[in-house]
Design a protein around this motif. Structure first.
Motif, mmCIF file in Angstrom:
data_model
loop_
_atom_site.group_PDB
_atom_site.id
_atom_site.type_symbol
_atom_site.label_atom_id
_atom_site.label_comp_id
_atom_site.label_asym_id
_atom_site.label_seq_id
_atom_site.Cartn_x
_atom_site.Cartn_y
_atom_site.Cartn_z
ATOM 1 N N LYS A 1 0.711 -1.075 0.032
ATOM 2 C CA LYS A 1 -0.012 -0.098 0.042
ATOM 3 C C LYS A 1 0.958 1.253 -0.038
ATOM 4 C CE LYS A 1 -3.820 -2.648 0.952
ATOM 5 N NZ LYS A 1 -4.565 -3.052 0.029
ATOM 6 N N ILE A 2 0.272 2.424 -0.560
ATOM 7 C CA ILE A 2 0.885 3.702 -0.372
ATOM 8 C C ILE A 2 0.356 4.270 0.967
ATOM 9 C CG2 ILE A 2 0.950 5.850 -1.474
ATOM 10 C CD1 ILE A 2 0.974 4.544 -4.250
ATOM 11 N N VAL A 3 1.117 4.596 1.744
ATOM 12 C CA VAL A 3 0.434 5.205 3.026
ATOM 13 C C VAL A 3 0.782 6.833 3.067
ATOM 14 C CG1 VAL A 3 0.737 5.304 5.592
ATOM 15 C CG2 VAL A 3 0.743 3.229 4.126
ATOM 16 N N VAL A 4 -0.174 7.622 3.127
ATOM 17 C CA VAL A 4 -0.248 8.904 3.334
ATOM 18 C C VAL A 4 -0.572 9.684 4.677
ATOM 19 C CG1 VAL A 4 -0.712 11.413 2.109
ATOM 20 C CG2 VAL A 4 -0.458 9.214 0.769
ATOM 21 N N SER A 5 -0.077 10.377 5.310
ATOM 22 C CA SER A 5 -0.536 10.894 6.529
ATOM 23 C C SER A 5 -0.450 12.447 6.590
ATOM 24 C CB SER A 5 0.349 10.590 7.759
ATOM 25 O OG SER A 5 0.132 11.166 8.987
ATOM 26 N N ASP A 6 -1.658 13.020 7.135
ATOM 27 C CA ASP A 6 -1.585 14.609 7.461
ATOM 28 C C ASP A 6 -0.916 14.847 8.787
ATOM 29 O OD1 ASP A 6 -3.697 14.178 8.842
ATOM 30 O OD2 ASP A 6 -4.979 15.234 7.478
ATOM 31 N N ALA A 7 -0.831 13.856 9.533
ATOM 32 C CA ALA A 7 -0.564 14.297 10.935
ATOM 33 C C ALA A 7 0.784 14.766 11.256
ATOM 34 C CB ALA A 7 -0.729 13.137 11.883
ATOM 35 N N CYS A 8 0.849 16.008 11.939
ATOM 36 C CA CYS A 8 2.163 16.743 12.167
ATOM 37 C C CYS A 8 3.142 15.713 12.528
ATOM 38 C CB CYS A 8 1.916 17.839 13.164
ATOM 39 S SG CYS A 8 1.035 19.266 12.725
ATOM 40 N N TYR A 9 4.453 16.100 12.155
ATOM 41 C CA TYR A 9 5.598 14.988 12.492
ATOM 42 C C TYR A 9 5.429 13.680 12.265
ATOM 43 C CZ TYR A 9 6.152 19.252 15.578
ATOM 44 O OH TYR A 9 6.112 20.639 16.077
ATOM 45 N N SER A 10 4.575 13.189 11.750
ATOM 46 C CA SER A 10 4.408 11.797 11.209
ATOM 47 C C SER A 10 5.553 11.384 10.037
ATOM 48 C CB SER A 10 2.895 11.329 10.866
ATOM 49 O OG SER A 10 2.523 12.173 9.734
ATOM 50 N N GLY A 11 5.940 12.459 9.586
ATOM 51 C CA GLY A 11 6.926 12.155 8.508
ATOM 52 C C GLY A 11 8.507 11.770 8.972
ATOM 53 N N ASN A 12 8.511 11.694 10.604
ATOM 54 C CA ASN A 12 9.899 11.590 10.876
ATOM 55 C C ASN A 12 10.306 10.278 10.413
ATOM 56 O OD1 ASN A 12 9.732 9.536 12.947
ATOM 57 N ND2 ASN A 12 7.968 11.100 13.561
ATOM 58 N N LEU A 13 11.790 10.210 10.331
ATOM 59 C CA LEU A 13 12.458 9.142 9.713
ATOM 60 C C LEU A 13 11.986 7.686 10.391
ATOM 61 C CD1 LEU A 13 14.422 8.355 7.565
ATOM 62 C CD2 LEU A 13 16.377 8.714 9.184
ATOM 63 N N LYS A 14 12.016 7.702 11.933
ATOM 64 C CA LYS A 14 11.434 6.688 12.556
ATOM 65 C C LYS A 14 10.089 6.145 12.155
ATOM 66 C CE LYS A 14 11.460 4.660 17.432
ATOM 67 N NZ LYS A 14 11.491 5.166 18.667
ATOM 68 N N MET A 15 8.973 6.918 11.919
ATOM 69 C CA MET A 15 7.674 6.570 11.629
ATOM 70 C C MET A 15 7.877 6.149 10.288
ATOM 71 S SD MET A 15 4.636 6.176 12.991
ATOM 72 C CE MET A 15 4.726 7.369 14.578
ATOM 73 N N ALA A 16 8.499 6.720 9.367
ATOM 74 C CA ALA A 16 8.445 6.557 8.028
ATOM 75 C C ALA A 16 9.213 5.076 7.643
ATOM 76 C CB ALA A 16 9.281 7.517 7.258
ATOM 77 N N ASN A 17 10.230 4.714 8.442
ATOM 78 C CA ASN A 17 10.874 3.278 8.592
ATOM 79 C C ASN A 17 9.943 2.321 8.974
ATOM 80 O OD1 ASN A 17 13.119 4.430 7.107
ATOM 81 N ND2 ASN A 17 14.112 4.620 8.822
ATOM 82 N N ALA A 18 9.314 2.623 9.709
ATOM 83 C CA ALA A 18 8.464 1.610 10.571
ATOM 84 C C ALA A 18 7.214 1.299 9.493
ATOM 85 C CB ALA A 18 7.637 2.283 11.775
ATOM 86 N N PHE A 19 6.425 2.215 8.673
ATOM 87 C CA PHE A 19 5.486 1.909 7.661
ATOM 88 C C PHE A 19 6.307 1.270 6.715
ATOM 89 C CE2 PHE A 19 2.881 4.951 9.724
ATOM 90 C CZ PHE A 19 1.728 4.340 9.727
ATOM 91 N N LEU A 20 7.505 1.508 6.135
ATOM 92 C CA LEU A 20 8.052 1.095 5.019
ATOM 93 C C LEU A 20 8.482 -0.434 5.554
ATOM 94 C CD1 LEU A 20 10.210 3.952 3.870
ATOM 95 C CD2 LEU A 20 8.289 2.889 2.618
ATOM 96 N N ALA A 21 8.866 -0.681 6.627
ATOM 97 C CA ALA A 21 9.394 -2.049 7.242
ATOM 98 C C ALA A 21 8.011 -2.973 7.125
ATOM 99 C CB ALA A 21 10.103 -1.967 8.608
ATOM 100 N N ARG A 22 6.952 -2.567 7.287
ATOM 101 C CA ARG A 22 5.527 -3.384 7.431
ATOM 102 C C ARG A 22 4.826 -3.356 6.169
ATOM 103 N NH1 ARG A 22 5.967 -7.041 10.410
ATOM 104 N NH2 ARG A 22 3.866 -6.979 10.573
ATOM 105 N N GLY A 23 5.663 -3.253 5.002
ATOM 106 C CA GLY A 23 5.188 -3.191 3.698
ATOM 107 C C GLY A 23 4.490 -2.367 2.804
ATOM 108 N N ALA A 24 4.621 -0.883 3.308
ATOM 109 C CA ALA A 24 4.090 0.118 2.452
ATOM 110 C C ALA A 24 5.286 0.331 1.386
ATOM 111 C CB ALA A 24 4.229 1.413 3.189
ATOM 112 N N THR A 25 4.710 0.559 0.336
ATOM 113 C CA THR A 25 5.616 0.670 -0.869
ATOM 114 C C THR A 25 5.961 2.269 -0.914
ATOM 115 O OG1 THR A 25 3.772 1.197 -2.458
ATOM 116 C CG2 THR A 25 4.812 -0.995 -2.476
ATOM 117 N N ALA A 26 5.270 2.994 -0.305
ATOM 118 C CA ALA A 26 5.739 4.490 -0.212
ATOM 119 C C ALA A 26 4.973 4.954 1.106
ATOM 120 C CB ALA A 26 5.131 5.281 -1.522
ATOM 121 N N TYR A 27 5.637 6.073 1.597
ATOM 122 C CA TYR A 27 5.168 6.696 2.715
ATOM 123 C C TYR A 27 5.370 8.212 2.645
ATOM 124 C CZ TYR A 27 4.136 8.232 7.689
ATOM 125 O OH TYR A 27 3.689 8.641 8.607
ATOM 126 N N LEU A 28 4.187 8.918 2.736
ATOM 127 C CA LEU A 28 4.391 10.367 2.585
ATOM 128 C C LEU A 28 3.642 11.155 3.772
ATOM 129 C CD1 LEU A 28 4.885 12.729 0.690
ATOM 130 C CD2 LEU A 28 2.558 12.055 -0.624
#
Length: 182
Positions: free
Chosen positions: A101-128
């Motif tokens: 899945k492509i995951v998109v979030s509008d939540a403040c600070y949710s684009g931090n590296l730790k959160m992005a890597n968590a989504f990508l590690a769990r199968g997201a093809t992209a995180y925005l």
């Protein structure tokens, strides 16, 4: 009419901005699966089993540097939840199953590296998501622009994201990540 795209809209809050986003997505031809979060367990369930036909998972709500904000619950209900007040990147790593899945979030600070890597590690093809706290209506305008470029102009995700980021300094806070980074 057959939808052009199907998306799960996970709503950590149900304000006018979420309704505006949903209306915009539906206007652009997206079939929206509206998924309100009442407690941390709902968020776990939605991240652990996103809609089989949904190509995108959109998370709408507030965030802090340590994770996604969850509504405050009565003490009795809170005691039954694995997460209260904040859903951290560790929760994503433990419970999310995103299978391409492509995951998109509008939540403040949710684009931090730790959160992005968590989504990508769990199968997201992209995180925005935003690396900081966009001011005012910038998050809504970013998402509306992103999906305009994706749906109406046919731009690929990277180009649509770049075009939406170029609107102003507040929308420039959003980052697209497609692979785990250090």
């Amino acid at each position: 009419m057959t939808p052009k795209l199907e998306a799960d809209l996970i709503c950590l809050e149900d304000g006018i901005g979420v309704q505006a986003l949903r209306a915009t997505l539906e206007y652009f031809g997206v079939r929206v699966n509206y998924l309100p979060v009442g407690a941390g367990g709902d968020f776990i369930r939605y991240l652990g089993a996103p809609g089989a036909s949904s190509a995108h998972v959109i998370i709408a709500g507030h965030g802090l540097p340590r994770g996604f904000c969850l509504d405050e619950l009565a003490p009795g209900l809170a005691a039954e939840q694995k997460y209260n007040e904040v859903f951290p990147a560790e929760g994503v790593l433990k419970y999310a199953r995103l299978g391409g899945k492509i995951v998109v979030s509008d939540a403040c600070y949710s684009g931090n590296l730790k959160m992005a890597n968590a989504f990508l590690a769990r199968g997201a093809t992209a995180y925005l998501a935003p690396d900081g706290a966009p001011e005012g209506d910038a998050a809504l305008i970013f998402l509306q622009s992103l999906y305009y470029y994706l749906m109406d102009t046919g731009l690929p995700l990277a180009e649509a994201s770049a075009a939406a980021r170029a609107l102003d300094k507040e929308t420039a806070i959003f980052s697209l990540r497609t692979g785990e980074q250090d």
